[in-house]
Design a protein around this motif. Structure first.
Motif, PDB file in Angstrom:
ATOM      1  N   ALA A  74      48.623  12.668  99.704  1.00  0.00           N
ATOM      2  CA  ALA A  74      49.568  12.940  98.626  1.00  0.00           C
ATOM      3  C   ALA A  74      49.839  14.419  98.399  1.00  0.00           C
ATOM      4  N   HIS A  75      49.013  15.300  98.952  1.00  0.00           N
ATOM      5  CA  HIS A  75      49.179  16.743  98.724  1.00  0.00           C
ATOM      6  C   HIS A  75      49.006  17.465 100.058  1.00  0.00           C
ATOM      7  N   THR A  76      50.010  17.297 100.901  1.00  0.00           N
ATOM      8  CA  THR A  76      49.902  17.761 102.285  1.00  0.00           C
ATOM      9  C   THR A  76      49.815  19.275 102.414  1.00  0.00           C
ATOM     10  N   SER A  77      50.298  20.012 101.416  1.00  0.00           N
ATOM     11  CA  SER A  77      50.262  21.473 101.514  1.00  0.00           C
ATOM     12  C   SER A  77      48.932  22.065 101.072  1.00  0.00           C
ATOM     13  N   GLN A 124      46.514  29.661 106.744  1.00  0.00           N
ATOM     14  CA  GLN A 124      46.905  28.584 107.655  1.00  0.00           C
ATOM     15  C   GLN A 124      47.775  27.550 106.942  1.00  0.00           C
ATOM     16  N   ALA A 125      47.425  27.227 105.691  1.00  0.00           N
ATOM     17  CA  ALA A 125      48.211  26.256 104.927  1.00  0.00           C
ATOM     18  C   ALA A 125      49.620  26.767 104.682  1.00  0.00           C
ATOM     19  N   GLU A 126      49.773  28.049 104.394  1.00  0.00           N
ATOM     20  CA  GLU A 126      51.099  28.617 104.166  1.00  0.00           C
ATOM     21  C   GLU A 126      51.920  28.611 105.457  1.00  0.00           C
ATOM     22  N   LEU A 127      51.297  28.941 106.578  1.00  0.00           N
ATOM     23  CA  LEU A 127      52.010  28.893 107.865  1.00  0.00           C
ATOM     24  C   LEU A 127      52.436  27.459 108.194  1.00  0.00           C
ATOM     25  N   ALA A 128      51.562  26.493 107.909  1.00  0.00           N
ATOM     26  CA  ALA A 128      51.896  25.082 108.165  1.00  0.00           C
ATOM     27  C   ALA A 128      53.058  24.640 107.289  1.00  0.00           C
ATOM     28  N   ARG A 129      53.070  25.093 106.036  1.00  0.00           N
ATOM     29  CA  ARG A 129      54.171  24.736 105.126  1.00  0.00           C
ATOM     30  C   ARG A 129      55.494  25.270 105.648  1.00  0.00           C
ATOM     31  N   ARG A 130      55.501  26.536 106.080  1.00  0.00           N
ATOM     32  CA  ARG A 130      56.736  27.123 106.604  1.00  0.00           C
ATOM     33  C   ARG A 130      57.177  26.426 107.889  1.00  0.00           C
ATOM     34  N   HIS A 131      56.206  26.032 108.706  1.00  0.00           N
ATOM     35  CA  HIS A 131      56.545  25.345 109.950  1.00  0.00           C
ATOM     36  C   HIS A 131      57.201  24.003 109.667  1.00  0.00           C
ATOM     37  N   SER A 135      60.940  23.127 110.822  1.00  0.00           N
ATOM     38  CA  SER A 135      61.140  21.986 111.725  1.00  0.00           C
ATOM     39  C   SER A 135      62.145  21.013 111.137  1.00  0.00           C
ATOM     40  N   ARG A 136      62.050  20.789 109.822  1.00  0.00           N
ATOM     41  CA  ARG A 136      62.994  19.892 109.167  1.00  0.00           C
ATOM     42  C   ARG A 136      64.403  20.453 109.236  1.00  0.00           C
ATOM     43  N   GLU A 137      64.540  21.770 109.017  1.00  0.00           N
ATOM     44  CA  GLU A 137      65.858  22.385 109.053  1.00  0.00           C
ATOM     45  C   GLU A 137      66.463  22.337 110.460  1.00  0.00           C
ATOM     46  N   LEU A 138      65.599  22.508 111.476  1.00  0.00           N
ATOM     47  CA  LEU A 138      66.091  22.424 112.848  1.00  0.00           C
ATOM     48  C   LEU A 138      66.622  21.023 113.128  1.00  0.00           C
ATOM     49  N   LYS A 139      65.892  20.014 112.680  1.00  0.00           N
ATOM     50  CA  LYS A 139      66.340  18.641 112.878  1.00  0.00           C
ATOM     51  C   LYS A 139      67.635  18.380 112.107  1.00  0.00           C
ATOM     52  N   MET A 140      67.706  18.930 110.887  1.00  0.00           N
ATOM     53  CA  MET A 140      68.913  18.737 110.084  1.00  0.00           C
ATOM     54  C   MET A 140      70.115  19.407 110.724  1.00  0.00           C
ATOM     55  N   GLN A 148      74.063  18.844 104.875  1.00  0.00           N
ATOM     56  CA  GLN A 148      74.721  20.099 104.616  1.00  0.00           C
ATOM     57  C   GLN A 148      74.256  21.121 105.644  1.00  0.00           C
ATOM     58  N   THR A 149      75.115  22.123 105.917  1.00  0.00           N
ATOM     59  CA  THR A 149      74.764  23.133 106.904  1.00  0.00           C
ATOM     60  C   THR A 149      73.512  23.891 106.488  1.00  0.00           C
ATOM     61  N   THR A 150      73.417  24.245 105.209  1.00  0.00           N
ATOM     62  CA  THR A 150      72.239  24.935 104.698  1.00  0.00           C
ATOM     63  C   THR A 150      71.633  24.078 103.596  1.00  0.00           C
ATOM     64  N   PRO A 151      70.635  23.241 103.943  1.00  0.00           N
ATOM     65  CA  PRO A 151      70.089  22.322 102.944  1.00  0.00           C
ATOM     66  C   PRO A 151      69.455  23.073 101.793  1.00  0.00           C
ATOM     67  N   ASP A 152      69.691  22.573 100.557  1.00  0.00           N
ATOM     68  CA  ASP A 152      69.005  23.139  99.401  1.00  0.00           C
ATOM     69  C   ASP A 152      67.515  22.877  99.543  1.00  0.00           C
ATOM     70  N   GLY A 153      66.686  23.724  98.923  1.00  0.00           N
ATOM     71  CA  GLY A 153      65.254  23.532  98.986  1.00  0.00           C
ATOM     72  C   GLY A 153      64.664  23.994 100.293  1.00  0.00           C
ATOM     73  N   SER A 154      65.400  24.734 101.095  1.00  0.00           N
ATOM     74  CA  SER A 154      64.920  25.201 102.380  1.00  0.00           C
ATOM     75  C   SER A 154      64.266  26.553 102.229  1.00  0.00           C
ATOM     76  N   VAL A 155      63.892  27.150 103.351  1.00  0.00           N
ATOM     77  CA  VAL A 155      63.303  28.479 103.325  1.00  0.00           C
ATOM     78  C   VAL A 155      64.267  29.460 102.685  1.00  0.00           C
ATOM     79  N   GLN A 156      65.559  29.338 103.001  1.00  0.00           N
ATOM     80  CA  GLN A 156      66.545  30.248 102.435  1.00  0.00           C
ATOM     81  C   GLN A 156      66.687  30.027 100.930  1.00  0.00           C
TER      82      GLN A 156
END
Length: 483
Positions: A74-77, A124-131, A135-140, A148-156
């Motif tokens: 339930a708390h993957t990060s 390591q947890a922060e790097l995993a979160r960013r990864h 990865s999700r944005e690449l798939k999107m 959307q081209t730039t999904p809300d809630g993304s790194v940007q």
């Protein structure tokens, strides 16, 4: 560290507690929260945003009931470190492996080693979160016909978080800023808002960000309970105070001494009990039922109501002096319907929360589904949205997307307003005036959506920081005033 990292320790071993307290001090940017058992640890993780979970196996490791399992699902990060004595708890190796712990450490703990391991686990947890996000944005980006081209809630974009409260709207940002201010004081707090808006979550966030976080926060719902029973629950009673009182009862006010008591549905208390509560707020006096002894307790009161206490005061059903005592800080939680920009980030937050619980790998939510979610008024507020997302995750295909077909009928049939940004209609008599009104609306919407992160807005709109600042000044756009 510039950002405070929250570390949850589950242990009853004085040696472990001492080592953790020595290695991970608040002066180094860590916030330590302690608990003694798995049930409490699970509750804390659902209340507070935990960055690192230190789990002491004790004398035995009950894997299926472990809070570590809950943490992983339930708390993957959240990063995990397992602590155990290999001679008395050989199953600690299995628990660490099954829960994908970053590392396991043997007792007795070396504070220097623990400090280094904790720092590396958090990195390591922060790097995993960013990864995961990238990865999700690449798939999107490969499925841009449904996303959307730039999904809300993304790194940007990103979102803001106050413990388990997630938001991007300026309304919630202003509320959280005031809540953080209230957390730094000992004043009572009155939280008002519709059912399901997250009043208890906000109360817990205030408690765990206050100087009282090492003491308990106890909760009492004041609705639908007889006055004598409520008095007993809060003030306690002595044996024989009333039929059925077979032993003394401490009461929440004394049990939470040094901590916080959260009174939900405080608008439902009787006029007689309002007098007792006012006396407690003024003097800290606790007189158990059936006792002649006056005791004292140092407790902070956080009260909540889904009714307007101010209107009740005007109607004469709630004491004016009690209202003023309760509202040291008054926080009004906005309904989800007036902050639809929070729906996409809340949806993604709940998807990540429940995907692990039900064993689903959900890649994302389609734009079409998000539009229908944003258009639905959600009378049950965030609680209703969470339940809807939990159901959508359960019925979504493994490794697929949550699409329009996964929404319940009442939401999928909600009409969508496609009249442009927020249904905006340009104003003005000339083309120049209409273009300027549209430009102003776009800038204001972008600022609100990004929580007034001007660097991000300038990048998103293709402007320089100076250019954006000039437009804010030109159109007299001010934060929190709807422009």
């Amino acid at each position: 560290m510039s950002i405070v990292q929250t570390i949850l320790l589950k242990s009853t071993d004085p040696g472990v507690i001492a080592a953790v307290s020595s290695a991970l001090s608040e002066a180094d940017g860590y916030r330590l929260i302690y608990c003694e058992d798995d049930r409490t640890a699970i509750r804390r993780m659902d209340e507070v945003f935990v960055n690192l979970f230190l789990y002491d196996c004790g004398d035995s490791a009950h894997i299926d009931e472990s809070a570590l399992i809950h943490s992983r699902l339930a708390h993957t990060s959240c990063a995990r470190i397992v602590v155990f004595d290999p001679t008395s708890t050989p199953e600690g190796f299995q628990l660490a492996n099954r829960t994908a712990a970053y590392v396991f450490l043997f007792k007795p703990l070396d504070p220097a080693q623990l400090g280094v391991m904790a720092k590396r686990a958090l990195e390591q947890a922060e790097l995993a979160r960013r990864h995961r996000i990238l990865s999700r944005e690449l798939k999107m980006s490969l499925d841009e016909d449904i996303f959307q081209t730039t999904p809300d809630g993304s790194v940007q974009g990103g979102y803001s978080q106050f413990e388990r409260l997630v938001f991007v709207s300026s309304k919630m940002a202003d509320l959280v800023a005031e809540a953080k201010m209230s957390a730094s004081t000992n004043m009572p707090v009155l939280i008002q808002g519709d059912t399901g808006t997250g009043k208890e979550l906000l109360a817990r966030a205030i408690h765990f960000n206050s100087g009282r976080r090492k003491s308990p926060m106890l909760v009492q719902n004041c609705g639908g309970i007889a006055e004598n029973m409520l008095h007993s629950e809060l003030f306690g009673h002595v044996q024989g105070a009333f039929p059925g009182a077979i032993s003394d009862r401490l009461g929440l006010f004394r049990a939470a001494d040094g901590g916080t008591v959260f009174l939900d549905e405080v608008s439902e208390i009787s006029p007689q009990f309002q007098v007792a509560l006012l006396r407690f707020l003024q003097e800290g006096e606790v007189k158990p039922l059936g006792s002649d002894t006056m005791l004292h307790s140092d407790v902070r009161i956080i009260a909540a109501s889904n009714k307007s206490i101010e209107k009740m005061v005007q109607q004469g059903t709630f004491r004016r002096d009690l209202y003023y005592r309760l509202r040291g800080f008054q926080l009004d939680v906005p309904a989800l319907a007036v902050r639809p920009e929070d729906i996409p980030v809340l949806t993604r937050f709940f998807v990540e929360k429940y995907a692990g619980v039900v064993g689903r790998r959900v890649l994302g939510v389609t734009t079409d589904a998000l539009k229908h979610l944003e258009a639905y008024p959600f009378p049950g507020n965030v609680r209703e949205l969470e339940t809807e997302v939990q159901r959508m995750v359960a019925v979504a295909e493994q490794g697929g997307y949550i699409a329009l077909r996964h929404l319940s009928e009442k939401i999928s049939s909600t009409p969508i307003n496609d009249a442009g940004p927020g249904g905006f209609v340009p104003s003005g008599g000339t083309l120049k005036d209409m273009v300027e009104s549209l430009e102003r609306a776009i800038v204001l919407q972008a600022l609100d959506r990004s929580h007034w992160n001007q660097s991000k807005v300038a990048t998103d709109l293709g402007l320089s920081r100076v250019g954006l600042a000039n437009k804010i000044k030109r159109y007299d756009i001010k934060r929190g005033r709807g422009g």
